[in-house]
Write an enzyme that holds these catalytic residues in place. Structure first.
Site, PDB file in Angstrom:
ATOM      1  N   HIS A 156      14.128 -35.969 -66.345  1.00  0.00           N
ATOM      2  CA  HIS A 156      14.883 -35.274 -67.398  1.00  0.00           C
ATOM      3  C   HIS A 156      15.437 -36.145 -68.327  1.00  0.00           C
ATOM      4  O   HIS A 156      16.244 -37.411 -67.898  1.00  0.00           O
ATOM      5  CB  HIS A 156      15.997 -34.368 -66.705  1.00  0.00           C
ATOM      6  CG  HIS A 156      16.655 -33.216 -67.763  1.00  0.00           C
ATOM      7  ND1 HIS A 156      17.314 -33.886 -69.125  1.00  0.00           N
ATOM      8  CD2 HIS A 156      16.601 -32.099 -67.739  1.00  0.00           C
ATOM      9  CE1 HIS A 156      17.646 -32.673 -69.747  1.00  0.00           C
ATOM     10  NE2 HIS A 156      17.204 -31.576 -68.885  1.00  0.00           N
TER      11      HIS A 156
ATOM     12  N   ARG B 272      18.856 -30.072 -77.168  1.00  0.00           N
ATOM     13  CA  ARG B 272      17.905 -30.370 -78.159  1.00  0.00           C
ATOM     14  C   ARG B 272      17.071 -29.274 -78.781  1.00  0.00           C
ATOM     15  O   ARG B 272      16.609 -29.263 -79.967  1.00  0.00           O
ATOM     16  CB  ARG B 272      16.904 -31.150 -77.327  1.00  0.00           C
ATOM     17  CG  ARG B 272      17.344 -32.521 -76.905  1.00  0.00           C
ATOM     18  CD  ARG B 272      16.257 -33.440 -76.190  1.00  0.00           C
ATOM     19  NE  ARG B 272      15.787 -33.065 -74.990  1.00  0.00           N
ATOM     20  CZ  ARG B 272      14.617 -32.860 -74.598  1.00  0.00           C
ATOM     21  NH1 ARG B 272      13.666 -32.580 -75.380  1.00  0.00           N
ATOM     22  NH2 ARG B 272      14.440 -32.243 -73.312  1.00  0.00           N
TER      23      ARG B 272
END
Length: 439
Positions: A239, A260
């Protein structure tokens, strides 16, 4: 040497109590309430494992503007087309049904929009905003409701019990599993007609890692020692945004993809928004594998922070908006003396999810009769890279399928006889007289 042990006899033994394990228990008992089901959990049932840690959400096609074909295409593109396409197709088709079960049958309450419909947010690598969520604490909502439902079906619960090795009969059929009660120091032999393996992955082998510490690859290791085929074991997902907190165990804990998706920036130590050099079209909303590699490239080329990281910054949305949308992550960063709501936070790629695992069919069936594998113990669904939001979907979709299928085939299986020598060997040493599969 003969080691004293206890014996439990059950119809179905479920190893693991995350999303896959609890869904398997619930669906098996709902299909046939008379079944004797035992759940074996290394920690507290329903309160350990990684599903509870899910912040981001659950991908499912719910909007008329979205489609199964789009979700399928996104999943294959994210997985670099190395997915088992039948498994991926099953995932995207079943996901909306599982969301219905979670809300209508089990009482989950996901975030809603102004019209009262389930709200779905943007996640990286997807062509449509299809991620269902409960703020940034989606996993807690799901697991809390599933744990409550266990009281309705009342399985036998073996807590703080670690599964050690599968036992098969002379004919190769599953016979049981040896376990260790960690609190009492007592071995337990669980004899079962069917075993559902749902222990999770093994990303904790890395120094910077995101999963719960009890996820140590036990399930795949047991499958290998029993002679099963596995696939894609060389692929492990990182990740892009794991916290950096020095020697604290918070190091590696994920700041979820929704940041994000909501517009967070990634910057190197020079203040540069570096994703323009790696994926100028999608920038920070690129897929996990690409963003993680980009961040690592910045770090090893000397543009990282003193801790060996980069920065994620969403403070430009305003303190109140960040607090409203991401309260769990703001609280998490404040625990280590930072503050996501007001300034950049240091992050690093963090070992997150095992792409590989046991070879299974769409009902979690394996080459060993009576052994089903669900969730991260299996391989193939995600190919080389999992999309954020497809992980908890996989666990619950295939946990559900494993439970239903176990109930369907239970009459085809009996408590297979086993060799006393094999049982004794497995109780004395999990590594003796074992044939390993080639992979």
């Amino acid at each position: 040497m003969n080691i004293p042990f206890e014996t439990v006899v059950t119809d179905i033994a479920v190893i693991g109590s995350g999303g896959a394990g609890l869904f398997a228990v619930l669906k098996a008992k709902e299909a046939n309430p008379s079944l004797d089901v035992t759940v074996i959990s290394k920690g507290a049932v329903g309160r350990s494992g990684c599903t509870r840690m899910v912040q981001g959400g659950f991908n499912a096609v719910l909007s008329s503007e979205d489609s199964i074909d789009k979700h399928f295409s996104d999943t294959l593109e994210g997985g670099k087309y190395l997915n088992d396409q039948e498994l991926a197709w099953t995932l995207v088709n079943d996901a909306p049904k599982i969301i219905h079960d979670l809300e209508v049958q089990y009482g989950c309450f996901f975030d809603r929009d102004e019209s009262g419909s389930i709200k779905q947010k943007a996640f990286a690598g997807q062509s449509f905003d299809r991620t269902v969520h409960k703020g940034d604490l989606t996993g807690i909502e799901i697991m809390s409701r599933l744990r409550e439902q266990l009281f309705r079906v009342n399985p036998r619960e073996l807590e703080d019990v670690r599964a050690l090795d599968l036992i098969t009969s002379q004919s190769g059929e599953i016979s049981g599993v040896t376990c260790l009660d960690v609190r009492r120091g007592v071995f337990i032999l669980v004899r079962a007609k069917i075993i559902i393996m749902a222990t999770g992955g093994a990303a904790t082998m890395y120094k910077i890692a995101a999963p719960a510490r009890e996820k140590t690859g036990d399930g795949v290791a047991m499958c290998l020692r029993a002679g099963m085929w596995v696939r894609d074991m060389e692929m492990l997902q990182f990740h892009p945004t794991g916290l950096l907190a020095g020697e604290s165990r918070m190091t590696g804990a994920v700041l979820e993809e929704g940041l994000r998706g909501a517009g967070a920036y990634l910057r190197n130590a020079l203040g540069e928004r570096y994703m323009s050099n790696y994926d100028p079209a999608r920038m920070e909303r690129s897929t996990r594998d690409l963003v993680a590699r980009a961040s690592y490239t910045e770090i090893i080329n000397g543009r990282g922070t003193s801790q060996g990281g980069v920065y994620i910054d969403i403070s430009h949305l305003g303190k109140e908006e960040v607090l409203r949308r991401f309260p769990g992550m703001v609280a998490r960063t404040r625990l280590i003396g930072s503050d996501l709501a007001t300034r950049p936070v240091e992050v690093s790629p963090t070992s997150h999810f095992a792409m590989g695992g046991a070879v299974i069919g769409i009902n979690c069936e394996t080459s060993i009769p009576g052994l089903l594998v669900a969730g991260e113990d299996s391989g193939g669904t995600h190919g080389a890279n999992r999309l954020g939001g497809n992980g908890v979907a996989e666990s619950t979709v295939y946990g559900s399928r494993a439970g239903k299928y176990a109930a369907k085939i239970i009459d085809q299986h009996s408590h297979a006889t086993y060799s006393e020598d094999r049982k004794s060997t497995r109780l004395n040493s999990s590594h003796a007289n074992i044939s390993y599969a080639v992979f």
